[in-house]
Scaffold this motif. Structure first.
Motif, PDB file in Angstrom:
ATOM      1  N   ASN A 164      46.142 -10.963 -25.436  1.00 54.72           N
ATOM      2  CA  ASN A 164      46.969 -10.420 -26.518  1.00 54.72           C
ATOM      3  C   ASN A 164      46.226  -9.324 -27.280  1.00 54.72           C
ATOM      4  N   SER A 165      44.918  -9.516 -27.462  1.00 54.98           N
ATOM      5  CA  SER A 165      44.139  -8.526 -28.184  1.00 54.98           C
ATOM      6  C   SER A 165      44.053  -7.215 -27.414  1.00 54.98           C
ATOM      7  N   PHE A 166      43.958  -7.301 -26.081  1.00 56.55           N
ATOM      8  CA  PHE A 166      43.955  -6.110 -25.242  1.00 56.55           C
ATOM      9  C   PHE A 166      45.267  -5.346 -25.368  1.00 56.55           C
ATOM     10  N   LYS A 167      46.379  -6.082 -25.460  1.00 55.79           N
ATOM     11  CA  LYS A 167      47.695  -5.445 -25.505  1.00 55.79           C
ATOM     12  C   LYS A 167      48.037  -4.902 -26.885  1.00 55.79           C
ATOM     13  N   TYR A 168      47.756  -5.727 -27.900  1.00 59.10           N
ATOM     14  CA  TYR A 168      48.265  -5.388 -29.220  1.00 59.10           C
ATOM     15  C   TYR A 168      47.217  -5.366 -30.336  1.00 59.10           C
ATOM     16  N   GLY A 169      46.047  -5.914 -30.080  1.00 59.67           N
ATOM     17  CA  GLY A 169      45.104  -6.125 -31.156  1.00 59.67           C
ATOM     18  C   GLY A 169      43.853  -5.287 -31.103  1.00 59.67           C
ATOM     19  N   ALA A 170      42.769  -5.873 -31.586  1.00 51.84           N
ATOM     20  CA  ALA A 170      41.515  -5.137 -31.768  1.00 51.84           C
ATOM     21  C   ALA A 170      40.953  -4.598 -30.467  1.00 51.84           C
ATOM     22  N   LEU A 171      41.093  -5.332 -29.386  1.00 51.57           N
ATOM     23  CA  LEU A 171      40.512  -4.886 -28.118  1.00 51.57           C
ATOM     24  C   LEU A 171      41.298  -3.748 -27.473  1.00 51.57           C
ATOM     25  N   SER A 172      42.433  -3.381 -28.064  1.00 48.20           N
ATOM     26  CA  SER A 172      43.200  -2.235 -27.546  1.00 48.20           C
ATOM     27  C   SER A 172      42.568  -0.920 -27.980  1.00 48.20           C
ATOM     28  N   LEU A 173      41.616  -0.987 -28.900  1.00 50.44           N
ATOM     29  CA  LEU A 173      40.914   0.205 -29.380  1.00 50.44           C
ATOM     30  C   LEU A 173      39.416   0.043 -29.157  1.00 50.44           C
ATOM     31  N   ARG A 174      38.731   1.148 -28.889  1.00 53.50           N
ATOM     32  CA  ARG A 174      37.284   1.078 -28.676  1.00 53.50           C
ATOM     33  C   ARG A 174      36.563   0.656 -29.948  1.00 53.50           C
ATOM     34  N   SER A 175      37.178   0.929 -31.098  1.00 45.71           N
ATOM     35  CA  SER A 175      36.544   0.586 -32.368  1.00 45.71           C
ATOM     36  C   SER A 175      36.756  -0.870 -32.749  1.00 45.71           C
TER      37      SER A 175
END
Length: 355
Positions: free
Chosen positions: A269-280
Motif C-alpha cells: 500500500n505504501s508503494f502505491k499510495y504512501g511514503a514509499l511511492s516517493l524517494r523522499s
C-alpha cells in the motif's frame, strides 16, 4: 589330553574375567568342570560380536561377552553374579520373560522399554532382544542365552521424527487454510485478474518467506526482526527508506505468518499510495514491550510521503489489518490517516505472544 578350558581360548577380555573369577563359591564350580553344553554355548558367545549373555542354573549366574559390557554401563562386574541382581531395578519387567525361557519358550521382543540404573541414575532405555533356552546333555533346560542390542537412540530418533512429522502436518494444514483464505479474498476484491495476480503473488511470497523462517527454526518460533526483514523482501523495498528497531521478540507460528502478511500489505500500500511511492518517503517499523501490563506494541509509521487517506472501499488488505491480525494476536489494531502519513499500531499483551 584335551584342554578342559578350550572354550575360553582367544583374545577376549570377558574370557580373562571368567578365568579370573572364583567360581568355587558358586553352583557351577570351576570352569574346567562345567557341563559340555555350557562350554559350547560360552565358546559361541565369546566368539560373537553381538551383545550376548548366558544365564545359567537355578542361581541364574551371568556370563557375558565383550560386546555385552557397554550395556551394563557403570554397574558392578556382572560375570558370576545372579542375572536377577544385575538387573534388580528392572526385574519386575523381565522376570516373566526369563521364566518362560527357563520353561523352554524363546521370546523375541523389539524396542522393549525398561527403566534401568547403570550410570548412577534411573533412565529409560529400549532394547531389542531374544531370550533363548539352552538345554543340557539330557535335553533339559539349564539356562538361557540373552542376545540383545540397545535401541534407545533409534527409539528416541523415531519419537523426534513423529513429533516433527506431526508438526509438519499441522503446519501444512494451517498453510492450506491460510492460502485458501488469501486467494479467495484477493480474487473477490480485485478490480481485474491482472491486479489479483500481482497481489496474490506478493502475499504468497511473504507467506512463503515466513514459513521458511519457521521451518528453519529449531524452536518453532521466529524473531519479529526476521519476519519484518523477510516480508519486505517480497516487495523489494529500498533499505534506505526503511528503519527497523526493536528488542529481540519471538512469535509463534500463527502470529508470525499473520505479521508477515501485515508487513507485506503495508509495504504494498505504501508503494502505491504512501511514503514509499516517493524517494523522499520513509517508513519506521518499531516494536517494544513495556508498561505495567507488559504490553507489546508493533508500529508502522510513514513520513515524507503524500497525505494518507482512508481507502474508498475495504478489501482483503483492510480486513487483514483491522480484524484478522488483531484476532491472531489476541489484541487490537488502530489505523491512522493524516497529512503526515499513514500509521498502523498493533497492540497486545506479551503473554499473548505465546499463541
Amino acid at each position: 589330553m584335551a584342554d578342559p578350558l578350550y572354550f575360553l581360548r582367544g583374545e577376549s577380555h570377558a574370557a580373562a574375567q571368567i578365568l579370573a573369577f572364583d567360581w568355587s563359591q558358586t553352583d557351577l564350580g570351576p570352569p574346567e568342570k562345567w557341563p559340555s553344553a555350557l562350554k559350547t554355548a560360552v565358546s559361541i558367545m565369546l566368539a560373537s560380536h553381538f551383545p550376548k549373555a548366558i544365564v545359567w542354573g537355578p542361581s541364574m549366574l551371568t556370563i557375558h561377552n565383550d560386546a555385552f559390557r557397554p550395556i551394563l554401563g557403570r554397574k558392578p562386574p556382572a560375570i558370576g553374579r545372579s542375572f536377577r541382581d544385575v538387573w534388580a531395578e528392572t526385574w519386575d519387567g523381565i522376570s516373566d520373560i526369563v521364566a518362560r525361557a527357563y520353561q523352554g519358550e524363546a521370546t523375541f521382543i523389539e524396542n522393549f522399554p525398561l527403566v534401568i540404573n547403570r550410570h548412577g541414575y534411573d533412565e529409560e532405555a529400549h532394547f531389542t532382544f531374544c531370550y533363548s533356552p539352552i538345554r543340557d546333555e539330557n535335553g533339559d533346560v539349564a539356562g538361557m542365552m540373552d542376545t540383545v542390542i540397545e535401541v534407545s537412540q533409534t527409539v528416541a530418533t523415531q519419537r523426534r521424527m513423529a513429533v516433527v512429522n506431526g508438526e509438519l502436518a499441522h503446519r501444512m494444514k494451517n498453510m492450506v487454510t491460510v492460502i485458501g483464505a488469501i486467494a479467495s479474498q484477493t480474487l473477490r476484491n480485485a478490480n481485474d485478474l491482472s491486479e489479483a495476480q500481482v497481489a496474490l503473488q506478493q502475499r504468497l511470497t511473504a507467506l512463503g518467506h515466513a514459513q521458511n523462517l519457521l521451518t528453519n527454526s529449531e524452536v518453532g518460533s521466529v524473531k519479529v526482526r526476521d519476519i519484518s526483514s523477510f516480508a519486505l523482501e517480497a516487495v523489494s523495498v529500498d533499505p534506505d527508506q526503511i528503519d527497523i528497531a526493536g528488542p529481540d521478540m519471538w512469535l509463534a507460528e500463527k502470529q508470525a505468518l499473520s505479521l508477515a502478511l501485515v508487513i507485506n500489505e503495508l509495504a504494498t500500500n505504501s508503494f502505491k499510495y504512501g511514503a514509499l511511492s516517493l524517494r523522499s518517503g520513509k517508513v519506521s517499523i518499531a516494536w517494544e514491550v513495556g508498561g505495567p501490563d507488559e504490553e507489546f506494541s508493533f508500529l508502522w509509521k510513514e513520513s515524507g510521503g503524500p497525505p494518507a487517506e482512508p481507502p474508498a472501499r475495504k478489501g482483503f488488505g483492510t480486513t487483514l489489518l483491522e480484524r484478522v491480525a488483531p484476532l491472531d494476536f489476541h489484541g487490537t489494531a488502530d489505523l491512522f490517516y493524516g497529512a503526515e502519513g499513514f500509521r498502523y499500531d498493533l497492540r497486545t499483551s506479551k503473554r499473548a505472544l505465546a499463541g
